[in-house]
Design a protein around this motif. Structure first.
Motif, PDB file in Angstrom:
ATOM      1  N   THR A 136      -1.985   4.067   3.728  1.00  0.00           N
ATOM      2  CA  THR A 136      -1.249   3.869   4.981  1.00  0.00           C
ATOM      3  C   THR A 136      -0.843   2.415   5.112  1.00  0.00           C
ATOM      4  N   LEU A 137      -1.772   1.517   4.829  1.00  0.00           N
ATOM      5  CA  LEU A 137      -1.461   0.088   4.836  1.00  0.00           C
ATOM      6  C   LEU A 137      -0.367  -0.229   3.820  1.00  0.00           C
ATOM      7  N   ARG A 138      -0.490   0.323   2.644  1.00  0.00           N
ATOM      8  CA  ARG A 138       0.500   0.058   1.589  1.00  0.00           C
ATOM      9  C   ARG A 138       1.884   0.540   1.997  1.00  0.00           C
ATOM     10  N   ASP A 139       1.942   1.701   2.631  1.00  0.00           N
ATOM     11  CA  ASP A 139       3.225   2.251   3.058  1.00  0.00           C
ATOM     12  C   ASP A 139       3.885   1.363   4.105  1.00  0.00           C
ATOM     13  N   VAL A 140       3.084   0.859   5.054  1.00  0.00           N
ATOM     14  CA  VAL A 140       3.621  -0.009   6.098  1.00  0.00           C
ATOM     15  C   VAL A 140       4.056  -1.347   5.516  1.00  0.00           C
ATOM     16  N   ALA A 141       3.325  -1.838   4.533  1.00  0.00           N
ATOM     17  CA  ALA A 141       3.635  -3.142   3.935  1.00  0.00           C
ATOM     18  C   ALA A 141       4.827  -3.088   2.991  1.00  0.00           C
ATOM     19  N   ALA A 142       5.128  -1.912   2.443  1.00  0.00           N
ATOM     20  CA  ALA A 142       6.144  -1.790   1.390  1.00  0.00           C
ATOM     21  C   ALA A 142       7.494  -2.408   1.733  1.00  0.00           C
ATOM     22  N   PRO A 143       8.018  -2.231   2.966  1.00  0.00           N
ATOM     23  CA  PRO A 143       9.338  -2.812   3.264  1.00  0.00           C
ATOM     24  C   PRO A 143       9.365  -4.337   3.204  1.00  0.00           C
ATOM     25  N   PHE A 144       8.204  -4.972   3.209  1.00  0.00           N
ATOM     26  CA  PHE A 144       8.142  -6.430   3.225  1.00  0.00           C
ATOM     27  C   PHE A 144       7.870  -7.031   1.841  1.00  0.00           C
ATOM     28  N   VAL A 145       7.807  -6.161   0.849  1.00  0.00           N
ATOM     29  CA  VAL A 145       7.570  -6.619  -0.524  1.00  0.00           C
ATOM     30  C   VAL A 145       8.914  -6.831  -1.205  1.00  0.00           C
TER      31      VAL A 145
END
Length: 202
Positions: A136-145
């Protein structure tokens, strides 16, 4: 309590969940030191020998509690992210609110799954409960990578800020009672995270 009475109160299939719930209740009330097989059995209303049929000693009970804790933690994060606006920045805010709300509602569980006892290590990273929370954290962070950037860097920035803030908030470092979630220090932490630029931004 006789074995007959134990069976009359708990079917074989629901005794283990009852013992896990009893363990979580003890943790919430008195921390890790309050947890024992005997106390869990008493709280669940069964024989003190009953936990031996479901857990490999106290370590086995702790592992089961850690797994249940991560399951509940994952539910908080997913629900928070899914219930609000779906813009990347809004989802980031929602994730942080869900994380903090979990800590407020279940400080004992948070202390167990990430505390000094190291119970997080009892749940393998590939385990569903723990993996769900991180995904869940990874999914939320993905747009900022950004393209070519190590995603772990961004994920660690987000996780470290909100986890550290949650622990300090629960410890009363921001006053007693602490300020409302969306005011004061929390808003400042969110402002730091909002400095992250979505990878699609010009």
């Amino acid at each position: 309590m006789s074995q007959t009475n134990v069976k009359s109160r708990h079917h074989h299939g629901d005794l283990k969940p009852a013992l896990i719930k009893a363990g979580i209740d003890l943790l919430e009330e008195g921390g890790i030191k309050a947890l024992s097989l005997r106390k869990c059995a008493a709280r669940a209303g069964v024989s003190h020998a009953a936990p031996a049929h479901h857990f490999d000693g106290l370590a086995g009970l702790k592992q089961a509690i850690a797994e249940e804790g991560f399951r509940l933690f994952s539910h908080y994060l997913r629900s928070a992210c899914d219930s609000g606006p779906q813009d990347p920045r809004d989802r980031l805010r929602s994730l942080c609110r869900g994380y903090l709300q979990f800590g407020l509602d279940h400080p004992g569980i948070l202390a167990v799954i990430f505390g000094d006892e190291g119970l997080a290590s009892l749940v393998q990273f590939g385990g569903k409960e723990k993996a769900d929370a991180y995904l869940t954290l990874r999914d939320v962070a993905a747009p900022f990578v950004a393209p070519g950037q190590d995603r772990l860097v961004v994920e660690t920035q987000i996780w470290s800020l909100i986890h550290g803030f949650t622990v300090l908030y629960l410890a009363g470092e921001f006053g007693s009672p602490p300020p409302p979630i969306d005011e004061g220090p929390f808003a400042q932490v969110i402002a730091l995270l909002e400095a992250l630029q979505p990878a699609t931004a010009p």
